[in-house]
Design a protein around this motif. Sequence first.
Motif, mmCIF file in Angstrom:
data_model
loop_
_atom_site.group_PDB
_atom_site.id
_atom_site.type_symbol
_atom_site.label_atom_id
_atom_site.label_comp_id
_atom_site.label_asym_id
_atom_site.label_seq_id
_atom_site.Cartn_x
_atom_site.Cartn_y
_atom_site.Cartn_z
ATOM 1 N N LEU B 13 16.000 32.655 112.782
ATOM 2 C CA LEU B 13 15.104 32.356 113.905
ATOM 3 C C LEU B 13 15.883 31.461 114.856
ATOM 4 N N MET B 14 16.065 31.936 116.070
ATOM 5 C CA MET B 14 16.915 31.222 117.015
ATOM 6 C C MET B 14 16.098 30.344 117.958
ATOM 7 N N CYS B 15 16.698 29.193 118.267
ATOM 8 C CA CYS B 15 16.180 28.277 119.282
ATOM 9 C C CYS B 15 17.318 28.124 120.273
ATOM 10 N N GLY B 16 17.286 28.886 121.354
ATOM 11 C CA GLY B 16 18.455 28.951 122.225
ATOM 12 C C GLY B 16 19.629 29.473 121.419
ATOM 13 N N GLU B 17 20.742 28.741 121.424
ATOM 14 C CA GLU B 17 21.932 29.166 120.681
ATOM 15 C C GLU B 17 21.945 28.609 119.266
ATOM 16 N N GLU B 18 20.968 27.762 118.930
ATOM 17 C CA GLU B 18 20.958 27.154 117.594
ATOM 18 C C GLU B 18 20.083 27.943 116.635
ATOM 19 N N ILE B 19 20.452 27.883 115.351
ATOM 20 C CA ILE B 19 19.671 28.546 114.317
ATOM 21 C C ILE B 19 18.578 27.583 113.866
ATOM 22 N N ALA B 20 17.333 27.906 114.213
ATOM 23 C CA ALA B 20 16.207 27.048 113.848
ATOM 24 C C ALA B 20 15.834 27.220 112.377
ATOM 25 N N MET B 21 16.002 28.453 111.883
ATOM 26 C CA MET B 21 15.755 28.719 110.460
ATOM 27 C C MET B 21 16.616 29.899 110.045
ATOM 28 N N GLY B 22 17.247 29.751 108.889
ATOM 29 C CA GLY B 22 18.097 30.804 108.353
ATOM 30 C C GLY B 22 18.210 30.623 106.842
ATOM 31 N N PRO B 23 19.035 31.431 106.194
ATOM 32 C CA PRO B 23 19.108 31.362 104.727
ATOM 33 C C PRO B 23 19.461 29.970 104.202
ATOM 34 N N GLY B 24 20.458 29.321 104.814
ATOM 35 C CA GLY B 24 20.894 28.010 104.322
ATOM 36 C C GLY B 24 19.841 26.936 104.540
ATOM 37 N N LYS B 25 19.203 26.956 105.699
ATOM 38 C CA LYS B 25 18.190 25.940 105.992
ATOM 39 C C LYS B 25 16.948 26.146 105.112
ATOM 40 N N ALA B 26 16.582 27.398 104.879
ATOM 41 C CA ALA B 26 15.426 27.662 104.009
ATOM 42 C C ALA B 26 15.708 27.174 102.586
ATOM 43 N N ASP B 27 16.928 27.436 102.103
ATOM 44 C CA ASP B 27 17.279 26.961 100.762
ATOM 45 C C ASP B 27 17.283 25.436 100.705
ATOM 46 N N LEU B 28 17.708 24.809 101.809
ATOM 47 C CA LEU B 28 17.711 23.344 101.839
ATOM 48 C C LEU B 28 16.282 22.801 101.794
ATOM 49 N N LEU B 29 15.363 23.425 102.521
ATOM 50 C CA LEU B 29 13.959 22.983 102.462
ATOM 51 C C LEU B 29 13.426 23.112 101.030
ATOM 52 N N ASP B 30 13.734 24.219 100.383
ATOM 53 C CA ASP B 30 13.317 24.386 98.978
ATOM 54 C C ASP B 30 13.862 23.252 98.109
ATOM 55 N N ALA B 31 15.125 22.916 98.324
ATOM 56 C CA ALA B 31 15.763 21.878 97.504
ATOM 57 C C ALA B 31 15.174 20.502 97.797
ATOM 58 N N ALA B 88 4.715 25.599 106.362
ATOM 59 C CA ALA B 88 4.189 26.817 107.006
ATOM 60 C C ALA B 88 5.337 27.672 107.545
ATOM 61 N N ILE B 89 6.341 27.007 108.133
ATOM 62 C CA ILE B 89 7.482 27.738 108.697
ATOM 63 C C ILE B 89 8.302 28.368 107.580
ATOM 64 N N LEU B 90 8.503 27.619 106.490
ATOM 65 C CA LEU B 90 9.252 28.162 105.354
ATOM 66 C C LEU B 90 8.537 29.377 104.762
ATOM 67 N N THR B 91 7.227 29.285 104.649
ATOM 68 C CA THR B 91 6.444 30.414 104.125
ATOM 69 C C THR B 91 6.580 31.639 105.026
ATOM 70 N N ALA B 92 6.505 31.408 106.354
ATOM 71 C CA ALA B 92 6.632 32.524 107.297
ATOM 72 C C ALA B 92 8.024 33.142 107.203
ATOM 73 N N TYR B 93 9.044 32.294 107.054
ATOM 74 C CA TYR B 93 10.421 32.798 106.958
ATOM 75 C C TYR B 93 10.604 33.636 105.693
ATOM 76 N N ARG B 94 10.093 33.133 104.570
ATOM 77 C CA ARG B 94 10.226 33.884 103.314
ATOM 78 C C ARG B 94 9.467 35.217 103.392
ATOM 79 N N ALA B 95 8.348 35.220 104.121
ATOM 80 C CA ALA B 95 7.591 36.467 104.288
ATOM 81 C C ALA B 95 8.397 37.483 105.107
ATOM 82 N N MET B 96 9.132 36.994 106.111
ATOM 83 C CA MET B 96 9.996 37.889 106.895
ATOM 84 C C MET B 96 11.100 38.466 106.026
ATOM 85 N N GLN B 97 11.708 37.628 105.202
ATOM 86 C CA GLN B 97 12.740 38.111 104.275
ATOM 87 C C GLN B 97 12.197 39.215 103.391
ATOM 88 N N ALA B 98 11.022 38.944 102.815
ATOM 89 C CA ALA B 98 10.425 39.908 101.881
ATOM 90 C C ALA B 98 10.085 41.212 102.605
#
Lengths: 128, 128
Positions: B13-31, B88-98
């Motif tokens: 999920l992009m915010c301009g040129e930055e990655i607002a949410m991606g695999p690494g950030k989602a895993d970090l939130l889980d951790a 909520a954002i992490l849940t939405a991201y995981r739903a997109m992955q699935a």
Amino acid sequence: MNDTAGLKIKIQLMCGEEIAMGPGKADLLDAIRQHGSISAAGRALGMSYRRTWLLVDAMNRCWHDKLVDTVPGGGRSRGAHVTPGGEAILTAYRAMQAAADTATAPLMDDRLHALIRLHPLPSSSGAL
Amino acid sequence: MNDTAGLKIKIQLMCGEEIAMGPGKADLLDAIRQHGSISAAGRALGMSYRRTWLLVDAMNRCWHDKLVDTVPGGGRSRGAHVTPGGEAILTAYRAMQAAADTATAPLMDDRLHALIRLHPLPSSSGAL
């Protein structure tokens, strides 16, 4: 890599640790179809000659059939073309891209759009 | 980044040129959820302290709400937690992955599996 309103989806088909097909290789196949030449395709995509050949070489090593075939020499038939096997793989890859886009787009809904900023705030990394 | 028999799908999920949410950030939130601490979460993922903080900082700058909140100091409540907005954002991201996995998996069919090698042939790049 497709871009749907802040949502980027990158699909890679892996052969061991190598990428057998991904966004860059698929775009290169499209360009080879269009230009009939590996070097012209690379130029059209702004890639160096070496990088272009490395991508073609990786594709040809990752699949049982060659995806790109070249006709050397100076004759009329000189150049490169995507093989029927390469066409089939490219079609399958584009179908995966489309399926992933279609499946995820509804989840990038108004609620999520409202949560994400259009542009990030300035970095506070100087404080680290 | 999920791996289904040679198929990798990476959603960003992009915010301009930055990655607002991606695999690494989602895993970090889980951790962070699991460890209750940013530095412990980073250690668990094998990331440097600096890189861990940069990821958290990027997330907090890319969304209107903070995704990770910290309680400084030495008390019992010291640590970090994922905010309700972050959950909520992490849940939405995981739903997109699935959704992407489910949509693409049937396209990685037997025919395509038969075409791709398990391991790439040796590189011929020495000839370039």
